[in-house]
Design an enzyme around this catalytic site. Structure first.
Site, PDB file in Angstrom:
ATOM      1  N   GLU A 211       0.849  -1.191   0.000  1.00 12.81           N
ATOM      2  CA  GLU A 211       0.000   0.000   0.000  1.00 12.81           C
ATOM      3  C   GLU A 211       0.885   1.242   0.000  1.00 12.81           C
ATOM      4  O   GLU A 211       1.376   1.654   1.073  1.00 12.81           O
ATOM      5  CB  GLU A 211      -0.887   0.021   1.249  1.00 12.81           C
ATOM      6  CG  GLU A 211      -1.817  -1.161   1.341  1.00 12.81           C
ATOM      7  CD  GLU A 211      -3.034  -0.832   2.197  1.00 12.81           C
ATOM      8  OE1 GLU A 211      -4.143  -1.115   1.744  1.00 12.81           O
ATOM      9  OE2 GLU A 211      -2.866  -0.282   3.308  1.00 12.81           O
TER      10      GLU A 211
ATOM     11  N   SER B  23      -6.598   3.430  -2.891  1.00 11.85           N
ATOM     12  CA  SER B  23      -7.576   3.957  -3.843  1.00 11.85           C
ATOM     13  C   SER B  23      -7.979   2.942  -4.914  1.00 11.85           C
ATOM     14  O   SER B  23      -8.144   3.289  -6.094  1.00 11.85           O
ATOM     15  CB  SER B  23      -7.072   5.259  -4.487  1.00 11.85           C
ATOM     16  OG  SER B  23      -6.944   6.274  -3.500  1.00 11.85           O
TER      17      SER B  23
HETATM   18  O1  LIG Z   1      -6.425  -0.772   3.939  1.00  5.81           O
HETATM   19  C1  LIG Z   1      -6.815  -0.126   2.960  1.00  5.81           C
HETATM   20  C2  LIG Z   1      -6.042   0.956   2.418  1.00  5.81           C
HETATM   21  O2  LIG Z   1      -5.556   1.800   3.399  1.00  5.81           O
HETATM   22  C3  LIG Z   1      -6.619   1.639   1.235  1.00  5.81           C
HETATM   23  O3  LIG Z   1      -7.571   2.600   1.563  1.00  5.81           O
HETATM   24  P1  LIG Z   1      -8.367   3.350   0.371  1.00  5.81           P
HETATM   25  O4  LIG Z   1      -8.908   2.270  -0.504  1.00  5.81           O
HETATM   26  O5  LIG Z   1      -9.416   4.153   1.047  1.00  5.81           O
HETATM   27  O6  LIG Z   1      -7.344   4.170  -0.347  1.00  5.81           O
END
Ligand SMILES: O=C[C@H](O)COP(=O)(O)O
Length: 250
Positions: A167, A213
């Site tokens: 991530e 995202s």
């Molecule tokens: O654990 C999930 C991630 O932090 C991604 O978050 P997001 O999809 O809101 O960018």
């Protein structure tokens, strides 16, 4: 063959009634999945209410964090066994928000990974660089360092029970996702490092998720990359229609 794993990290969102409604919407739709795994990771306070609803569905239950000790005077913490007895099969460890806001280090995450595996919980170990590190060309060395620290001392057999989530921090909650090519390059680097830590067959068996995202309109291209085996989804996992579309990536 690696089975794709699509996971929703609800973070600190939803109380019981909203969580129940979301799981009911997901389970009503996701009835025909035979080639992929689905996971929901709600806040601790929802685990007990959601576990019976997930029973018999295609979805598994996971937590977002845990302590590494089995019990003790650790006010506010949750032990691995407490998650297991509620029906969790996964636990997210070392999410960048834990690293950033709660000071979690690779050493701490490593202790948690050992504790999770010892009790039969699958850890989803999160790694990822911040924007300044990417801009200065350090993304790979940062991620490799996090992997080495977080996975230290795990046997090849244990590594096969670990999920890695890449991530990039700058892509989380920003709508600014990594390009599929950039994400693929990092996933390939992660797999090479897993091979160095164990062997190629082990590295080839490990699920590496992308997070940051992930949305209905970019999931297909991300999932088409050879080393992207799933998604760890934040914001879009809070809306049934969006998460269903992500799970049903083509
Ligand atoms: O654990 C999930 C991630 O932090 C991604 O978050 P997001 O999809 O809101 O960018």
């Amino acid at each position: 063959m690696r089975r794709p794993l699509l996971a929703g990290n609800w973070k600190m969102h939803y109380g019981v009634s909203e969580g129940v409604a979301l799981v009911e919407a997901l389970s009503a739709d996701l009835t025909d999945l035979s080639d992929r795994d689905v996971l929901v990771c709600p806040p601790f306070t929802l685990l007990g209410s959601l576990a019976p609803l997930l029973d018999g569905t295609a979805m598994a239950l996971g937590a977002q964090n845990m302590h590494y000790e089995a019990k003790g005077a650790y006010t506010g913490e949750i032990a691995p066994q407490m998650l297991k007895e509620l029906g969790c099969s996964y636990v997210i460890l070392g999410h960048s928000e834990r690293r950033q806001y709660f000071g979690e280090t690779d050493e701490l995450i490593n202790r948690k990974a050992h504790a999770a595996l010892a009790i039969g919980l699958k850890p989803i170990v999160c790694v990822g660089e911040v924007k300044a590190e990417r801009d200065s060309g350090q993304a790979e060395s940062v991620v490799v360092g996090q992997l080495r620290g977080s996975l230290a001392g795990l046997s090849a057999e244990q590594l096969r029970g670990v999920v890695i989530a890449y991530e990039p921090v700058w892509a989380i909650g920003t709508g600014d996702t990594a390009t599929p090519a950039d994400a693929q390059a990092m996933h390939a680097r992660i797999r090479a490092e897993l091979a160095a830590l164990s062997d190629q067959a082990t590295a080839d068996a490990v699920i590496i998720q992308y997070g940051g995202s992930v949305k209905p309109d970019n999931v297909d291209e991300l999932m088409a990359q050879p080393d992207i085996d799933g998604a760890l989804v934040g914001g879009a996992s809070l809306k049934a229609a969006d998460f269903i579309r992500i799970v049903r990536f083509k």
